[in-house]
Design a protein around this motif. Structure first.
Motif: not given
Length: 334
Positions: A94-101, A147-158
């Protein structure tokens, strides 16, 4: 759907060393079109393929025994460590991927590799016990959905892509999983049961595509595409003419090929050039004579994980497949 701009590259999953932050930074730099969450088995059994898979089991306890991971009534310290490590990895992602779309791939142990690896509380494998393997498959299914729901919550632009690592799938289907004694083999699991596990997961994940990675001979291409998975990640060196015919049909139907074209079975061997990797992809695709719009559903990858490589060699491998992807993209229209 898997959405990328033409032919791209990515890694399969495993990475050398124990520094996840470093591995993530490398992944996002070298696989900018389809980065992934690396798996670092050097951290210990809890961080390897099976241990990481146990971290996703919902409602089941697991313990690490000398012979491997075993189902138990209560989660052990090793199981809790696997769960905690996965949560920490998601924090760092989540930290490293901030801003990634864009698309983001996360690999987990597939249901049949996990069922073929776990031991029953009474000994031997889970695999021959119909009820126990059903519990494992359904528990993992729920864990992957969570897991998929968790990633979507943390990184909604991915846009998440789930990769199921299934090195044991051909052995499960072929009745070639060894018993605990090593003196026999467990009966093959019926094809409908194997297929249904994938279909249920695909349906529950909805718009999150599933890719199955199998780096063993005999990957059941027809079974997987019929079950609804969106992509197949395969070691190209293991494929014969019949396999390519099946892949051609899959590409025509809109499935994706994650083309494992950079060998990983001998990390000390001289590395191939980007031209050699691209040729391993282009030559069989050209023989299929598919229109370019189908062939561009291709992602160039190493054949398997890079955990056995040095850090420098692993970075070089990702750069090679990235360059090769550009060559493949140009070659499809020659």
């Amino acid at each position: 759907m898997i959405t990328t701009d033409g032919v791209v590259s990515t890694g399969i999953g495993s990475w050398p060393g124990t520094d996840l932050t470093d591995a993530l930074k490398i992944t996002f730099a070298e696989c900018p079109d389809l980065p992934h969450l690396p798996e670092l088995p050097d951290r210990g059994p809890h961080a390897g393929l099976v241990g990481r898979g146990t971290a996703l089991l919902t409602g089941l306890g697991v313990d690490l025994q000398p012979a491997g991971w075993r189902l138990t009534d209560v989660s052990s310290r090793d199981h809790r460590r696997a769960i905690g490590t996965l949560r920490s990895d998601l924090d760092q992602l989540e930290e490293i991927a901030q801003g990634y779309e864009g698309p983001l791939k996360v690999a987990v142990a597939g249901p049949w590799t996990l069922a073929g690896s776990l031991e029953h509380p009474r000994g031997d494998r889970v695999l021959p016990d119909t009820g126990a393997r059903r519990d494992v498959v359904q528990s993992l299914e729920q864990g992957i959905v969570d897991l998929a729901a968790e990633v979507a919550r943390r990184l909604p632009d991915t846009s998440l892509v789930i990769q199921l690592d299934e090195p044991s799938l051909p052995a499960v289907l072929g009745g070639d999983i060894a018993t605990a004694s090593g003196l026999g083999r467990h009966r093959a699991v019926d094809i409908p049961e194997v297929s249904d596990a994938y279909t249920r997961l695909v349906e529950r994940l909805g718009d999150t595509p599933v890719v199955v990675h199998c780096c063993a001979p005999g990957a059941p291409i027809g079974l997987l595409t019929t079950a609804g998975v969106r992509g197949l990640a395969l070691d190209l060196s293991l494929l014969g003419t019949a396999d390519w015919d099946a892949l051609g049909a899959a590409l025509e139907q809109g499935h994706w090929l994650f083309a494992g074209a950079l060998p990983t079975n001998n990390p000390s061997a001289p590395p191939p050039t980007a031209d050699q990797v691209a040729s391993a992809v282009l030559a069989p695709i050209r023989r299929l004579e598919l229109p370019p719009e189908f062939s561009t559903h291709t992602v160039v990858t190493p054949a398997c994980g890079l955990a056995g490589f040095s850090r420098t060699a692993a970075i070089s491998a990702l750069r090679t497949v990235r360059t090769a992807a550009g060559i493949v993209a140009e070659g499809l229209y020659d």
